[in-house]
Design a protein around this motif. Structure first.
Motif, PDB file in Angstrom:
ATOM      1  N   VAL A 164      31.346  36.079  39.928  1.00 45.66           N
ATOM      2  CA  VAL A 164      32.545  36.484  39.182  1.00 45.66           C
ATOM      3  C   VAL A 164      32.382  37.909  38.656  1.00 45.66           C
ATOM      4  O   VAL A 164      33.295  38.745  38.767  1.00 45.66           O
ATOM      5  N   LEU A 173      33.114  38.066  29.477  1.00 45.69           N
ATOM      6  CA  LEU A 173      32.053  37.626  30.371  1.00 45.69           C
ATOM      7  C   LEU A 173      30.688  37.698  29.700  1.00 45.69           C
ATOM      8  O   LEU A 173      29.801  36.887  29.987  1.00 45.69           O
ATOM      9  N   SER A 225      32.635  40.638  41.419  1.00 45.98           N
ATOM     10  CA  SER A 225      33.986  40.883  41.934  1.00 45.98           C
ATOM     11  C   SER A 225      34.920  41.469  40.892  1.00 45.98           C
ATOM     12  O   SER A 225      36.011  41.938  41.222  1.00 45.98           O
ATOM     13  N   ALA A 226      34.504  41.461  39.620  1.00 49.01           N
ATOM     14  CA  ALA A 226      35.398  41.886  38.540  1.00 49.01           C
ATOM     15  C   ALA A 226      35.344  43.381  38.262  1.00 49.01           C
ATOM     16  O   ALA A 226      36.212  43.907  37.562  1.00 49.01           O
ATOM     17  N   ARG A 265      29.524  48.532  38.910  1.00 48.07           N
ATOM     18  CA  ARG A 265      29.085  47.167  39.211  1.00 48.07           C
ATOM     19  C   ARG A 265      27.703  46.848  38.635  1.00 48.07           C
ATOM     20  O   ARG A 265      27.517  45.825  37.976  1.00 48.07           O
ATOM     21  N   PHE A 324      35.699  31.324  40.854  1.00 43.41           N
ATOM     22  CA  PHE A 324      36.008  31.226  39.431  1.00 43.41           C
ATOM     23  C   PHE A 324      36.139  29.770  38.997  1.00 43.41           C
ATOM     24  O   PHE A 324      35.545  29.337  38.010  1.00 43.41           O
ATOM     25  N   PRO A 345      37.423  41.927  30.073  1.00 45.33           N
ATOM     26  CA  PRO A 345      36.494  41.202  30.945  1.00 45.33           C
ATOM     27  C   PRO A 345      35.033  41.385  30.545  1.00 45.33           C
ATOM     28  O   PRO A 345      34.242  40.437  30.610  1.00 45.33           O
ATOM     29  N   LEU A 393      41.368  38.839  34.244  1.00 46.98           N
ATOM     30  CA  LEU A 393      41.204  39.239  35.646  1.00 46.98           C
ATOM     31  C   LEU A 393      42.527  39.225  36.393  1.00 46.98           C
ATOM     32  O   LEU A 393      42.717  39.985  37.340  1.00 46.98           O
ATOM     33  N   VAL A 421      39.014  34.804  30.305  1.00 40.03           N
ATOM     34  CA  VAL A 421      38.651  35.586  31.494  1.00 40.03           C
ATOM     35  C   VAL A 421      39.693  35.449  32.592  1.00 40.03           C
ATOM     36  O   VAL A 421      40.051  36.421  33.267  1.00 40.03           O
ATOM     37  N   ARG A 422      40.210  34.250  32.803  1.00 36.50           N
ATOM     38  CA  ARG A 422      41.208  34.037  33.861  1.00 36.50           C
ATOM     39  C   ARG A 422      42.415  34.948  33.667  1.00 36.50           C
ATOM     40  O   ARG A 422      42.888  35.579  34.607  1.00 36.50           O
ATOM     41  N   HIS A 439      38.742  47.374  31.589  1.00 38.43           N
ATOM     42  CA  HIS A 439      37.428  46.756  31.709  1.00 38.43           C
ATOM     43  C   HIS A 439      36.937  46.124  30.411  1.00 38.43           C
ATOM     44  O   HIS A 439      35.984  45.352  30.432  1.00 38.43           O
TER      45      HIS A 439
END
Length: 410
Positions: free
Chosen positions: A340, A232, A343-344, A350, A292, A228, A408, A404-405, A225
């Motif tokens: 984004v 983000l 869902s991550a 969350r 995304f 991301p 994830l 980020v791409r 985690h």
């Protein structure tokens, strides 16, 4: 949830609608006004982290109710302010509730939607923000034509109070939260919600791999985690600087061109109309295209639209058009990013993840009005200031694409 985000959107921009009247009554310059415009954004930073953590521990519904109480108190207090210091204090307090509202509603919406339409639902929820700007801006224009700036804050407080019974009776706790946290009476609460949804009741809660780990920044800074979360957070920080430059400064920029405060509020409404259309367009496209990629494109376009806004526009029609175009792209980037983030991260993290990303990233929103104010005070024109502020969206798009791409995907 759409209605709550509409309330959030109006309350955040209430200071923007009121700013021309405040500046005229108190005789404050642009740099001082920029600091006042940033105050609730500072509160939102702390509120997102604090209430996001509480939402993961005690539930989305109770957190939303608490936030509504804080917002009501803060908006009423702002209407009684007699100077910059007291107004700033009330706006920080209001921001605590506003920041927590977004973290809790983002998680609640993601958890009431199915997998296929989750991104669409989160984007539609976030579209409530510009919807609140549009409706609230229209109301603000009417209020300013008759009353002074204090009426705007009083209106926001009244609407917040009216939402409390709506949430109490019509917003049950998230089933997904109840399944994973399993507070006292979880089975009965789940069955009540299932009955309202037209679904059969269950005899026992299903066996799940319970997510009872501690939420918050510490959990988000470990293992898979961490990257991301950091990436983000930067993306939100950078893009939100561009976003709030547009939303916070439009009324004052237009008023300084010689137009009436009510006309300035009208231009901001057009920016919000563009934002609403941008949110709706991106939401519909999520059915066909990954959210995304839509978010990356929206942020890149947003930098171009803000630069365009900064080119000398001399009449209300041109100002409204460019403001709407900038609002379309910047808001599409924001709501796409909410999807984004939703869902991550897993259920147990969350709301905390949303709170941390938005909370720390809110530094960008707090910095934007003040930075723009100092640039204006230093003698830079609108074109140069807009160009510099547009760099935030461009940097955000690049980090999404390059960092980020990959994070994830792994």
């Amino acid at each position: 949830m759409v209605g709550l985000l509409a309330l959030d959107g109006f309350d955040v921009l209430s200071i923007s609608f009121a700013s021309p009247g405040i500046a005229a009554e108190w005789g404050i310059d642009r740099s001082a006004l920029g600091l006042v415009l940033s105050m609730e954004l500072i509160g939102m930073s702390g509120g997102s982290i604090l209430f996001g953590r509480l939402a993961d521990s005690f539930g989305r519904r109770s957190t939303i109710l608490a936030c509504l109480g804080v917002i009501t108190f803060g908006m009423l207090g702002a209407s009684t302010a007699t100077g910059i210091v007291s107004l700033s204090a009330w706006r920080v307090g209001t921001g605590l509730g506003l920041g927590g509202m977004l973290a809790a509603t983002n998680a609640a919406t993601a958890e009431v939607a199915n997998g296929r339409f989750r991104a669409l639902c989160v984007v539609m929820m976030a579209a409530g923000y510009p919807l609140g700007n549009v409706i609230g801006g229209s109301v603000a224009a009417q209020l300013l034509a008759v009353y002074d700036w204090r009426a705007i804050f009083q209106f926001g407080a009244i609407v917040a109070v009216l939402f409390i019974p709506l949430v109490w009776f019509y917003a049950p706790e998230s089933i997904e939260f109840l399944m994973h946290r399993r507070p006292a009476g979880a089975l009965a609460k789940v069955n009540r919600t299932l009955t309202r949804m037209g679904k059969p009741a269950i005899d026992t809660l299903p066996d799940l791999e319970l997510e009872r780990g501690k939420a918050g920044l510490r959990a988000l800074m470990k293992g898979q985690h961490m990257v991301p979360t950091l990436a983000l957070t930067f993306v939100y920080f950078a893009h939100i600087m561009t976003f709030y430059f547009i939303l916070k400064w439009i009324p004052k920029i237009v008023a300084d061109m010689g137009f009436e405060p009510s006309a300035a509020a009208g231009v901001l409404v057009w920016a919000s109309v563009g934002g609403l259309l941008g949110s709706a367009s991106l939401g519909l496209l999520t059915i066909r295209v990954r959210v995304f990629w839509l978010t990356v494109v929206a942020m890149a376009v947003s930098s171009l639209m803000v630069v365009w806004f900064g080119q000398s526009q001399s009449d209300l029609a041109s100002l409204s058009l460019t403001a709407a175009a900038a609002g379309f792209a910047t808001n599409a980037g924001v709501v796409g990013l909410y999807a984004v983030v939703a869902s991550a991260f897993p259920t147990a993290l969350r709301a905390s993840a949303t709170g941390v990303v938005i909370g720390i990233g809110r530094g960008g929103s707090a910095l934007a009005p003040a930075l723009a104010g100092f640039l204006f005070a230093a003698g830079y024109g609108l074109g140069v200031v807009a160009l510099l502020m547009a760099l935030g969206s461009l940097a955000a798009a690049l980090v999404l694409l390059l960092v980020v791409r990959h994070a994830l995907a792994t």
